[in-house]
Write a protein that holds these residues in place. Structure first.
Motif, short mmCIF file in Angstrom:
data_model
loop_
_atom_site.label_atom_id
_atom_site.label_comp_id
_atom_site.label_asym_id
_atom_site.label_seq_id
_atom_site.Cartn_x
_atom_site.Cartn_y
_atom_site.Cartn_z
N ALA A 180 -80.03 -170.83 34.18
CA ALA A 180 -79.01 -170.06 33.46
C ALA A 180 -77.93 -170.98 32.91
N ALA A 181 -77.57 -172.02 33.67
CA ALA A 181 -76.53 -172.95 33.22
C ALA A 181 -76.96 -173.68 31.95
N VAL A 182 -78.20 -174.17 31.92
CA VAL A 182 -78.63 -174.94 30.75
C VAL A 182 -78.82 -174.03 29.54
N PHE A 183 -79.32 -172.81 29.73
CA PHE A 183 -79.46 -171.87 28.61
C PHE A 183 -78.10 -171.46 28.08
N CYS A 184 -77.13 -171.26 28.97
CA CYS A 184 -75.77 -170.91 28.54
C CYS A 184 -75.17 -172.04 27.71
N PHE A 185 -75.35 -173.27 28.14
CA PHE A 185 -74.84 -174.42 27.39
C PHE A 185 -75.50 -174.53 26.03
N HIS A 186 -76.82 -174.45 25.99
CA HIS A 186 -77.53 -174.56 24.72
C HIS A 186 -77.12 -173.45 23.75
N ASN A 187 -77.02 -172.24 24.23
CA ASN A 187 -76.68 -171.11 23.35
C ASN A 187 -75.25 -171.23 22.82
N SER A 188 -74.33 -171.69 23.66
CA SER A 188 -72.94 -171.83 23.21
C SER A 188 -72.78 -172.97 22.21
N GLN A 189 -73.65 -173.98 22.29
CA GLN A 189 -73.56 -175.12 21.38
C GLN A 189 -74.50 -175.01 20.18
N GLY A 190 -75.29 -173.96 20.14
CA GLY A 190 -76.25 -173.80 19.05
C GLY A 190 -77.42 -174.75 19.14
N THR A 191 -77.74 -175.20 20.34
CA THR A 191 -78.85 -176.12 20.55
C THR A 191 -80.12 -175.33 20.84
N PRO A 192 -81.24 -175.66 20.23
CA PRO A 192 -82.48 -174.93 20.52
C PRO A 192 -82.89 -175.07 21.98
N ASN A 193 -83.52 -174.04 22.49
CA ASN A 193 -84.06 -174.07 23.85
C ASN A 193 -85.56 -174.41 23.82
N MET A 194 -86.02 -174.98 24.91
CA MET A 194 -87.45 -175.14 25.16
C MET A 194 -88.18 -175.94 24.07
N TYR A 195 -87.65 -177.06 23.68
CA TYR A 195 -88.33 -177.89 22.68
C TYR A 195 -88.85 -179.21 23.25
N SER A 196 -88.38 -179.60 24.44
CA SER A 196 -88.77 -180.90 24.98
C SER A 196 -89.84 -180.75 26.06
N LEU A 197 -90.53 -181.84 26.33
CA LEU A 197 -91.53 -181.84 27.39
C LEU A 197 -90.87 -181.53 28.74
N HIS A 198 -89.67 -182.05 28.95
CA HIS A 198 -88.94 -181.77 30.20
C HIS A 198 -88.73 -180.27 30.38
N SER A 199 -88.33 -179.58 29.33
CA SER A 199 -88.08 -178.14 29.43
C SER A 199 -89.37 -177.36 29.68
N TRP A 200 -90.44 -177.76 29.02
CA TRP A 200 -91.73 -177.10 29.25
C TRP A 200 -92.18 -177.28 30.70
N MET A 201 -92.08 -178.51 31.18
CA MET A 201 -92.51 -178.79 32.54
C MET A 201 -91.63 -178.05 33.55
N GLY A 202 -90.33 -178.05 33.31
CA GLY A 202 -89.42 -177.39 34.23
C GLY A 202 -89.63 -175.89 34.30
N LEU A 203 -89.75 -175.24 33.14
CA LEU A 203 -89.95 -173.80 33.15
C LEU A 203 -91.31 -173.44 33.74
N GLY A 204 -92.33 -174.24 33.42
CA GLY A 204 -93.65 -173.99 34.01
C GLY A 204 -93.61 -174.11 35.53
N THR A 205 -92.84 -175.08 36.05
CA THR A 205 -92.71 -175.24 37.49
C THR A 205 -92.03 -174.04 38.12
#
Length: 263
Positions: free
Chosen positions: A120-145
């Motif tokens: 929730a913290a990283v999604f809140c930061f990305h949304n407030s800054q206008g940064t796309p979510n779930m585009y990196s390998l790290h994010s895919w691996m983390g969410l899959g985990t």
């Protein structure tokens, strides 16, 4: 030392067999070392975010993001590792299993709650800054985990804690549960290490603090990543060591509906 006879192997508990591939380290001191290492990882990730990354807040800024690595390392690695080792404690090898099963499930649930808050913290930061979510390998691996973790907890709760789960289902699912327990821990370690590396690449860009120049922050964070990796490897090694596995039991308690599942 003479090899145990067939009769001794059939009667004696597995905890008396030695593993020649690993040092003969007592379990409790090993756990104490792991606990200290886990606390060190949590302290270091908190220090990194406080000293170099500006601290913590809930305002959607980069300080909100800083909750993400702290909660992920604490929940997805350290607390999850502690939950995985509960059934290796010798005190759990006799008597009712239900209290230990509840402790195991509670620690895993606590780890899952911290992990969700970290997401929730990283999604809140990305949304407030206008940064796309779930585009990196790290994010895919983390969410899959995290998704695999949620399925693991739900399946374990249904198979091992609910009284109407049949014994044959528990016996069938137990090795699957154990396998994915170790798999999720190593995926968690990989996600955290890749996240640390990704954050350093994003943050250390200017000419005096470039990552390739290995400033103090990079040395500190790289060391943190290595310690997280060592923690995960040691937990998996402890789970794999035959002499530290809970012996199978034919006691009446082991055949009760609520107490029959073993880790």
């Amino acid at each position: 030392m003479a090899a145990p006879s067939d009769e001794e192997g059939a009667v004696g508990p597995r905890c008396h067999h030695r593993s020649p591939a690993m040092l003969d380290v007592p379990f409790l001191p090993f756990c104490a070392f792991l606990g200290a290492l886990g606390l060190l990882c949590v302290a270091m990730v908190g220090t990194w975010c406080q000293h170099w990354r500006g601290g913590f807040s809930l305002d959607g800024s980069s300080r909100t993001f800083n909750w993400h690595p702290v909660l992920m390392v604490t929940g997805l690695v350290v607390l999850y590792g502690a939950a995985a080792l509960v059934y290796r404690i010798p005190n759990t090898w006799s008597g009712p299993k239900l209290p230990w099963k509840v402790l195991h499930g509670s620690l895993a649930l606590g780890a899952f709650v911290l992990t969700v808050l970290g997401l929730a913290a990283v999604f809140c930061f990305h949304n407030s800054q206008g940064t796309p979510n779930m585009y990196s390998l790290h994010s895919w691996m983390g969410l899959g985990t995290v998704l695999l973790f949620s399925c693991q907890w739900a399946a374990g709760f249904g198979a091992f804690l609910l009284p109407w789960a049949p014994t044959w289902l528990r016996a069938l699912y137990k090795p699957i549960h154990v396998f994915f327990g170790s798999t999720i821990l190593m995926l968690s370690v990989a996600s955290c290490v890749s996240g640390i590396n990704e954050k350093l690449f994003f943050s250390l860009k200017n000419g005096t603090m470039a990552y390739k120049l290995l400033p103090a922050e990079a040395v500190f964070a790289n060391t943190l990543g290595l310690l997280i990796l060592i923690f995960g490897v040691l937990v998996v090694a402890a789970l794999a060591r035959p002499s530290w596995k809970r012996p199978d039991s034919d006691s009446p308690d082991s055949r009760q509906p609520l107490l029959s599942a073993e880790r």
